[in-house]
Motif scaffolding. Structure first.
Motif, mmCIF file in Angstrom:
data_model
loop_
_atom_site.group_PDB
_atom_site.id
_atom_site.type_symbol
_atom_site.label_atom_id
_atom_site.label_comp_id
_atom_site.label_asym_id
_atom_site.label_seq_id
_atom_site.Cartn_x
_atom_site.Cartn_y
_atom_site.Cartn_z
ATOM 1 N N LYS A 18 -46.289 -2.994 -63.742
ATOM 2 C CA LYS A 18 -46.409 -2.019 -62.652
ATOM 3 C C LYS A 18 -46.188 -2.771 -61.352
ATOM 4 C CE LYS A 18 -50.270 0.506 -62.337
ATOM 5 N NZ LYS A 18 -51.183 1.679 -62.219
ATOM 6 N N HIS A 19 -45.328 -2.244 -60.507
ATOM 7 C CA HIS A 19 -44.882 -2.964 -59.316
ATOM 8 C C HIS A 19 -45.004 -2.050 -58.102
ATOM 9 C CE1 HIS A 19 -41.391 -5.435 -57.320
ATOM 10 N NE2 HIS A 19 -42.552 -5.590 -56.718
ATOM 11 N N ARG A 20 -45.939 -2.385 -57.224
ATOM 12 C CA ARG A 20 -46.067 -1.628 -55.983
ATOM 13 C C ARG A 20 -45.272 -2.343 -54.906
ATOM 14 N NH1 ARG A 20 -51.944 -0.024 -54.267
ATOM 15 N NH2 ARG A 20 -51.614 1.572 -55.843
ATOM 16 N N GLU A 58 -43.635 2.644 -55.775
ATOM 17 C CA GLU A 58 -44.274 2.160 -56.996
ATOM 18 C C GLU A 58 -43.404 2.531 -58.200
ATOM 19 O OE1 GLU A 58 -48.594 2.325 -57.092
ATOM 20 O OE2 GLU A 58 -48.430 3.106 -59.129
ATOM 21 N N HIS A 59 -43.228 1.574 -59.103
ATOM 22 C CA HIS A 59 -42.414 1.815 -60.300
ATOM 23 C C HIS A 59 -42.890 0.877 -61.400
ATOM 24 C CE1 HIS A 59 -40.458 -1.429 -58.015
ATOM 25 N NE2 HIS A 59 -40.200 -1.938 -59.203
ATOM 26 N N TYR A 60 -42.262 0.987 -62.543
ATOM 27 C CA TYR A 60 -42.589 0.131 -63.683
ATOM 28 C C TYR A 60 -41.340 -0.660 -64.054
ATOM 29 C CZ TYR A 60 -46.799 2.893 -63.993
ATOM 30 O OH TYR A 60 -47.994 3.493 -63.691
ATOM 31 N N ASP A 61 -41.489 -1.962 -64.245
ATOM 32 C CA ASP A 61 -40.362 -2.797 -64.657
ATOM 33 C C ASP A 61 -40.513 -3.115 -66.144
ATOM 34 O OD1 ASP A 61 -38.796 -3.333 -62.196
ATOM 35 O OD2 ASP A 61 -40.711 -4.123 -61.483
ATOM 36 N N PHE A 62 -39.553 -2.632 -66.917
ATOM 37 C CA PHE A 62 -39.534 -2.871 -68.360
ATOM 38 C C PHE A 62 -38.628 -4.071 -68.608
ATOM 39 C CE2 PHE A 62 -37.640 -1.251 -72.591
ATOM 40 C CZ PHE A 62 -38.634 -1.851 -73.341
HETATM 41 MN MN MN Z 1 -39.746 -4.033 -59.575
#
Ligand code: MN
Length: 161
Positions: free
Chosen positions: A7-9, A13-17
């Motif tokens: 999880k990256h704010r 905010e998003h999620y890096d897979f």
């Molecule tokens: Mn990111």
């Protein structure tokens, strides 16, 4: 091989897979994060490879660096390739299917490249309809904290100063 969902704010905010493939982490940014409902398609934007030692990074990326913001290990575990092709070929062909064994996310997921993106590579992330599919679970909202330290984003930010 290992995978992580961070999880990256950052600015948003998003999620890096990230999937470990050889000596790199193949990466996609998933704005809404993972769903366990096979009927939901989630946008995933291909992003640049990351070094393998970033896999379990949790902390703060400084203001002047790429990806500035707070990073949490939201889920982590092993994956395996469910296709007969190598994972490298599946990525190059724009269609991979992997089985994830995370703490929050398990089962089959497909990533399919689409033509929707203009200057960026757009993919769709979809849960396979298997025994781990569950339309009632919403892990992004019900299990928001770190899979490795139990911290929320605010605690990670404060403790990284
Ligand atoms: Mn990111």
């Amino acid at each position: 091989m290992k995978f992580v969902i961070q999880k990256h704010r950052a600015s948003t905010e998003h999620y890096d897979f990230r999937l470990r493939v050889g000596d790199a982490l193949k990466s996609w940014a998933v704005p809404k994060g993972f769903s366990t409902d096979p009927r939901e398609k989630r946008l995933a934007i291909a992003t640049e490879d990351h070094p393998v030692d970033y896999l379990d990074f949790e902390g703060v990326i400084p203001e002047d660096e790429y990806g500035a913001g707070t990073v949490m290990v939201w889920d982590i575990g092993d994956y395996r390739n469910l296709k007969d092709d190598s994972i490298e070929d599946a990525i190059a062909d724009g269609h991979l299917t992997v089985w994830l064994e995370g703490k929050k996310i398990q089962g089959g997921y497909s990533l399919i490249r689409t033509d929707f993106g203009r200057d960026q590579e757009s993919w769709m992330l979809v849960k396979m309809d298997d025994e781990k599919a569950d339309a009632r679970r919403h892990p992004v909202s019900t299990e928001p904290d770190s899979a490795t330290t139990g911290r929320d984003l605010e605690e990670i930010r404060e403790q990284s100063q």
